[in-house]
Design a protein around this motif. Structure first.
Motif, PDB file in Angstrom:
ATOM      1  N   ARG A   1       2.094 -31.577 -10.592  1.00 45.08           N
ATOM      2  CA  ARG A   1       2.115 -30.785 -11.824  1.00 45.08           C
ATOM      3  C   ARG A   1       0.938 -31.208 -12.697  1.00 45.08           C
ATOM      4  N   LYS A   2       0.037 -30.224 -12.960  1.00 45.85           N
ATOM      5  CA  LYS A   2      -1.120 -30.472 -13.811  1.00 45.85           C
ATOM      6  C   LYS A   2      -1.254 -29.301 -14.759  1.00 45.85           C
ATOM      7  N   SER A   3      -1.332 -29.569 -16.044  1.00 44.03           N
ATOM      8  CA  SER A   3      -1.531 -28.556 -17.083  1.00 44.03           C
ATOM      9  C   SER A   3      -0.485 -27.456 -17.009  1.00 44.03           C
ATOM     10  N   GLY A   4       0.738 -27.820 -16.700  1.00 47.10           N
ATOM     11  CA  GLY A   4       1.816 -26.843 -16.643  1.00 47.10           C
ATOM     12  C   GLY A   4       1.878 -26.058 -15.351  1.00 47.10           C
ATOM     13  N   ILE A   5       0.934 -26.265 -14.453  1.00 45.72           N
ATOM     14  CA  ILE A   5       0.909 -25.570 -13.165  1.00 45.72           C
ATOM     15  C   ILE A   5       1.434 -26.516 -12.097  1.00 45.72           C
ATOM     16  N   VAL A   6       2.403 -26.044 -11.324  1.00 45.95           N
ATOM     17  CA  VAL A   6       2.980 -26.851 -10.260  1.00 45.95           C
ATOM     18  C   VAL A   6       2.438 -26.355  -8.927  1.00 45.95           C
ATOM     19  N   VAL A   7       1.851 -27.271  -8.169  1.00 41.51           N
ATOM     20  CA  VAL A   7       1.325 -26.956  -6.847  1.00 41.51           C
ATOM     21  C   VAL A   7       2.181 -27.688  -5.833  1.00 41.51           C
ATOM     22  N   GLU A   8       2.787 -26.939  -4.918  1.00 34.60           N
ATOM     23  CA  GLU A   8       3.559 -27.541  -3.837  1.00 34.60           C
ATOM     24  C   GLU A   8       2.789 -27.349  -2.552  1.00 34.60           C
ATOM     25  N   ALA A   9       2.610 -28.442  -1.812  1.00 33.38           N
ATOM     26  CA  ALA A   9       1.825 -28.387  -0.589  1.00 33.38           C
ATOM     27  C   ALA A   9       2.468 -29.258   0.476  1.00 33.38           C
ATOM     28  N   ASP A  10       2.247 -28.878   1.715  1.00 32.24           N
ATOM     29  CA  ASP A  10       2.707 -29.665   2.858  1.00 32.24           C
ATOM     30  C   ASP A  10       1.531 -30.463   3.396  1.00 32.24           C
ATOM     31  N   VAL A  11       1.760 -31.736   3.665  1.00 38.14           N
ATOM     32  CA  VAL A  11       0.718 -32.615   4.195  1.00 38.14           C
ATOM     33  C   VAL A  11       0.522 -32.282   5.673  1.00 38.14           C
ATOM     34  N   ILE A  12      -0.709 -31.945   6.058  1.00 37.60           N
ATOM     35  CA  ILE A  12      -0.968 -31.654   7.466  1.00 37.60           C
ATOM     36  C   ILE A  12      -1.953 -32.645   8.097  1.00 37.60           C
ATOM     37  N   ALA A  13      -2.614 -33.444   7.266  1.00 36.87           N
ATOM     38  CA  ALA A  13      -3.521 -34.473   7.783  1.00 36.87           C
ATOM     39  C   ALA A  13      -3.613 -35.588   6.759  1.00 36.87           C
TER      40      ALA A  13
ATOM     41  N   THR B   1       2.153 -23.952  -0.229  1.00 37.85           N
ATOM     42  CA  THR B   1       3.212 -23.014   0.136  1.00 37.85           C
ATOM     43  C   THR B   1       2.917 -21.648  -0.489  1.00 37.85           C
ATOM     44  N   PRO B   2       3.307 -20.561   0.181  1.00 39.28           N
ATOM     45  CA  PRO B   2       3.037 -19.223  -0.370  1.00 39.28           C
ATOM     46  C   PRO B   2       3.697 -18.996  -1.734  1.00 39.28           C
ATOM     47  N   GLU B   3       4.905 -19.538  -1.936  1.00 34.91           N
ATOM     48  CA  GLU B   3       5.587 -19.384  -3.222  1.00 34.91           C
ATOM     49  C   GLU B   3       4.799 -20.077  -4.323  1.00 34.91           C
ATOM     50  N   SER B   4       4.283 -21.252  -4.029  1.00 35.68           N
ATOM     51  CA  SER B   4       3.508 -22.007  -5.008  1.00 35.68           C
ATOM     52  C   SER B   4       2.215 -21.280  -5.350  1.00 35.68           C
ATOM     53  N   ALA B   5       1.544 -20.741  -4.343  1.00 36.06           N
ATOM     54  CA  ALA B   5       0.287 -20.032  -4.588  1.00 36.06           C
ATOM     55  C   ALA B   5       0.524 -18.785  -5.434  1.00 36.06           C
ATOM     56  N   ALA B   6       1.610 -18.046  -5.141  1.00 36.81           N
ATOM     57  CA  ALA B   6       1.915 -16.839  -5.911  1.00 36.81           C
ATOM     58  C   ALA B   6       2.258 -17.184  -7.356  1.00 36.81           C
ATOM     59  N   ALA B   7       3.074 -18.235  -7.552  1.00 39.64           N
ATOM     60  CA  ALA B   7       3.455 -18.638  -8.907  1.00 39.64           C
ATOM     61  C   ALA B   7       2.240 -19.119  -9.692  1.00 39.64           C
ATOM     62  N   ARG B   8       1.348 -19.856  -9.027  1.00 41.65           N
ATOM     63  CA  ARG B   8       0.146 -20.363  -9.689  1.00 41.65           C
ATOM     64  C   ARG B   8      -0.766 -19.217 -10.109  1.00 41.65           C
ATOM     65  N   GLU B   9      -0.984 -18.262  -9.222  1.00 37.47           N
ATOM     66  CA  GLU B   9      -1.824 -17.112  -9.555  1.00 37.47           C
ATOM     67  C   GLU B   9      -1.222 -16.298 -10.703  1.00 37.47           C
ATOM     68  N   GLN B  10       0.096 -16.139 -10.696  1.00 42.85           N
ATOM     69  CA  GLN B  10       0.765 -15.389 -11.759  1.00 42.85           C
ATOM     70  C   GLN B  10       0.607 -16.100 -13.099  1.00 42.85           C
ATOM     71  N   LEU B  11       0.768 -17.414 -13.115  1.00 42.12           N
ATOM     72  CA  LEU B  11       0.638 -18.179 -14.352  1.00 42.12           C
ATOM     73  C   LEU B  11      -0.800 -18.132 -14.870  1.00 42.12           C
ATOM     74  N   ILE B  12      -1.767 -18.209 -13.974  1.00 39.97           N
ATOM     75  CA  ILE B  12      -3.170 -18.144 -14.389  1.00 39.97           C
ATOM     76  C   ILE B  12      -3.487 -16.773 -14.974  1.00 39.97           C
ATOM     77  N   ALA B  13      -2.979 -15.713 -14.332  1.00 39.05           N
ATOM     78  CA  ALA B  13      -3.206 -14.358 -14.849  1.00 39.05           C
ATOM     79  C   ALA B  13      -2.559 -14.180 -16.219  1.00 39.05           C
ATOM     80  N   GLN B  14      -1.370 -14.750 -16.386  1.00 38.71           N
ATOM     81  CA  GLN B  14      -0.674 -14.668 -17.668  1.00 38.71           C
ATOM     82  C   GLN B  14      -1.460 -15.399 -18.756  1.00 38.71           C
ATOM     83  N   ARG B  15      -1.999 -16.565 -18.441  1.00 37.14           N
ATOM     84  CA  ARG B  15      -2.788 -17.326 -19.412  1.00 37.14           C
ATOM     85  C   ARG B  15      -4.059 -16.574 -19.803  1.00 37.14           C
ATOM     86  N   ARG B  16      -4.692 -15.924 -18.814  1.00 37.80           N
ATOM     87  CA  ARG B  16      -5.896 -15.145 -19.117  1.00 37.80           C
ATOM     88  C   ARG B  16      -5.572 -13.995 -20.062  1.00 37.80           C
ATOM     89  N   ALA B  17      -4.440 -13.304 -19.798  1.00 34.99           N
ATOM     90  CA  ALA B  17      -4.049 -12.176 -20.646  1.00 34.99           C
ATOM     91  C   ALA B  17      -3.759 -12.647 -22.068  1.00 34.99           C
TER      92      ALA B  17
END
Length: 134
Positions: free
Chosen positions: A61-73, A91-107
């Motif tokens: 969690r950085k600046s209110g944005i939560v990034v969830e990722a799976d370790v592959i290496a 994760t696809p859910e994390s990427a979608a939520a992050r993009e939505q939050l960024i778009a909301q902040r821009r608006a």
């Protein structure tokens, strides 16, 4: 440059991995984030020396944005952004939520008025002239 996990190097410290994956600019910042509870591994708070394993889910969690990722290496060396992207998959859910939050902040930023601070002497005089007109 990610290195495959061999039998001898199957683990890397969490703070080193977060730094190598470019979530944080320095290891010290990664340690502060882990201690503050901003980083969770498989949903649990961990210590900076927690050994990372392939397949774990990391939540940052950085600046209110939560990034969830799976370790592959695993890697304890910081490389370029292209190399860092090979260490995890978001994760696809994390990427979608992050993009939505960024778009909301821009608006919100576009709709809110922006003031440059105190008016200059010239701007102040123009404002006074405008307000004092009959």
């Amino acid at each position: 440059m990610p290195r495959a996990a061999d039998a001898g190097e199957a683990r890397v410290r969490a703070d080193k991995w977060l730094w190598a994956a470019r979530f944080y600019k320095t290891r010290a910042l990664a340690v502060q984030a882990i201690d503050a509870g901003q980083v969770r591994i498989d949903g649990d708070r961990v210590k900076p020396a927690h050994p990372m394993r392939i397949g774990e889910r990391v939540s940052v969690r950085k600046s209110g944005i939560v990034v969830e990722a799976d370790v592959i290496a695993l890697s304890d060396r910081r490389g370029g952004a292209a190399d860092a992207a090979l260490l995890y998959t978001e994760t696809p859910e994390s990427a979608a939520a992050r993009e939505q939050l960024i778009a909301q902040r821009r608006a919100e930023a576009q709709s809110s008025p922006r003031f440059a601070g105190r008016p200059t002497k010239r701007e102040r005089r123009k404002l006074e002239d405008f307000l004092n007109e009959p």
